[in-house]
Design an enzyme around this catalytic site. Sequence first.
Site, PDB file in Angstrom:
ATOM      1  N   LYS A 111       0.824  -1.212   0.000  1.00 23.13           N
ATOM      2  CA  LYS A 111       0.000   0.000   0.000  1.00 23.13           C
ATOM      3  C   LYS A 111       0.858   1.261   0.000  1.00 23.13           C
ATOM      4  O   LYS A 111       0.458   2.281  -0.553  1.00 23.13           O
ATOM      5  CB  LYS A 111      -0.977  -0.005   1.173  1.00 23.13           C
ATOM      6  CG  LYS A 111      -2.069  -1.063   1.010  1.00 23.13           C
ATOM      7  CD  LYS A 111      -3.215  -0.862   1.981  1.00 23.13           C
ATOM      8  CE  LYS A 111      -4.360  -1.817   1.691  1.00 23.13           C
ATOM      9  NZ  LYS A 111      -5.457  -1.719   2.630  1.00 23.13           N
ATOM     10  N   LYS A 195      -4.706 -11.068  -5.984  1.00 22.45           N
ATOM     11  CA  LYS A 195      -6.003 -11.349  -5.362  1.00 22.45           C
ATOM     12  C   LYS A 195      -7.085 -10.417  -5.922  1.00 22.45           C
ATOM     13  O   LYS A 195      -6.767  -9.331  -6.415  1.00 22.45           O
ATOM     14  CB  LYS A 195      -5.920 -11.206  -3.833  1.00 22.45           C
ATOM     15  CG  LYS A 195      -5.691  -9.803  -3.341  1.00 22.45           C
ATOM     16  CD  LYS A 195      -5.910  -9.687  -1.826  1.00 22.45           C
ATOM     17  CE  LYS A 195      -5.877  -8.217  -1.418  1.00 22.45           C
ATOM     18  NZ  LYS A 195      -6.416  -7.897  -0.142  1.00 22.45           N
ATOM     19  N   LYS A 198     -10.552  -4.429  -4.553  1.00 19.63           N
ATOM     20  CA  LYS A 198     -11.063  -3.174  -5.119  1.00 19.63           C
ATOM     21  C   LYS A 198      -9.932  -2.159  -5.263  1.00 19.63           C
ATOM     22  O   LYS A 198      -9.975  -1.291  -6.115  1.00 19.63           O
ATOM     23  CB  LYS A 198     -12.231  -2.627  -4.305  1.00 19.63           C
ATOM     24  CG  LYS A 198     -11.938  -2.418  -2.848  1.00 19.63           C
ATOM     25  CD  LYS A 198     -13.192  -2.466  -2.005  1.00 19.63           C
ATOM     26  CE  LYS A 198     -12.780  -2.555  -0.541  1.00 19.63           C
ATOM     27  NZ  LYS A 198     -13.749  -3.150   0.328  1.00 19.63           N
TER      28      LYS A 198
END
Length: 334
Positions: A111, A195, A198
Site C-alpha cells: 500500500k 487477489k 477493489k
Amino acid sequence: MEKKRVLSAIQPTGDLHYGNYFGAISNWVKLQEKYECTYGVVDYHAMTMPYVPKKLRENTWDIVFSLLAVGVKAENLFIQSLVPEHAELSWIFNCFCSYGQLLRMTQFKDKSAKAAETDFISAGLLDYPVLQAADILIYRADYVPVGQDQKQHLELTRDIAQRFNKVVGKEYFVLPEILYTETPKILSTADPSRKMSKSAGEKHYISVFAEEARIRKQIRSAVTDMGEQPSGKMSPGVRNLFELLRAAGDPQGLYEELKSEYESGALRYVQLKDAVADALVALSKVFRECKAELLENKKEVKGAIKASSAEIRKRAQQTVREVKELAGLLNVKC
Ligand code: ADP
C-alpha cells in the site's frame, strides 16, 4: 457455557466484492448462529490512504447497507468512529508494538508503494495494523474470520496481546485465532496472479451487487491459461473459476462433472465460465433485491446501526477501563 466471541471488520472503501464475500463475509453470516459476533465498518482505517472526506461517510453507510443485504444482523454491526475507544486502545497498543515489525508488514509495503504515487504516505498507513489489533482485542475476541491476506496482521495482534499480558503480569487478553472460509483467497479474474481487490481497480473485482451483463462480461473474459503450467497442474485462473463455482453453492450441480471433464482434457472453458456466471448472477440478484429493500427504509436502518454501535460501545469502554488500570493509567473514578 459462555459463547465464544468473534470479531471481524471491513473498510468502507467502495464496493463489496466476491473476494470479500467468499473470503470472509459469508463466514461472518454463518458464524452468527453459533458465536457472539461483532462486526465493524472501520472508517478510521479508510483514512490511512489518500481519501475524500465527503465520500467517506457516504461509503460507510453504503457498506453498512451492503453487509445487511448479504445477511449480517444489524445488532451485531457497529461503525468504528461511533466507538472512539478503538483509537484510545490503539495508542496504548502502539507502546506494546515494535516499530520494526510494522515496517515488515507486506500490506504496508504494497500500500505504501501505491500511496507513494501521490507523494504522501501517512503514518496511519504504517500504524493501521495496531488499530486493527485494538479492533479485535477490545472485544476480547477468540476468533477472527478474515481472508488469507490478513494472516500477518493477526500474528501482530497476538504479539501485542502477549507483550501486554507480560508487561502487566496478567493473562488478560486471550490470543485470537483466524477462521478461514474454504476459499480464503479469491483471485482477480482479469489477472489471476493477484487477489481480487477493489484497491487494484475495476477490472480486478466483481461486485456482489453487479448486474447480470457485467458479471457475464467479466467471467467470459476471465484469464484461464497463463503460459506453461507444470504438467498436471491446474492454472490459477481455472482453479479460481472452480473455487468461485463451489463457493457460490454450485446451484446447477455441475462442479463434479466439469472437474472430471477437465481431468480427461475434454473441458471447454466456456462451459465452466457459463456455470460460474450463472451462479453469481443468481446470487447477485438476491443481494441486489435485499439491498434495494433496505434502502427504502434508510432512516430506520441508520437508527438501528447507531443504536447497535452504542450498545457495542459499552463493551469496548469496559475493556479500555480495565486496560488503563492494568497499564498504570488513570480512569475518572480512581
Ligand atoms: P480489499 O482488499 O478489496 O480492499 P478489504 O481489505 O476491505 O478488501 O478486505 C475485507 C475482508 O475481505 C478481509 O477479511 C479480507 O481478508 C477479505 N478479502 C479481501 N480480498 C479478498 C480476496 N481476494 N480473497 C479472500 N478474502 C479477501
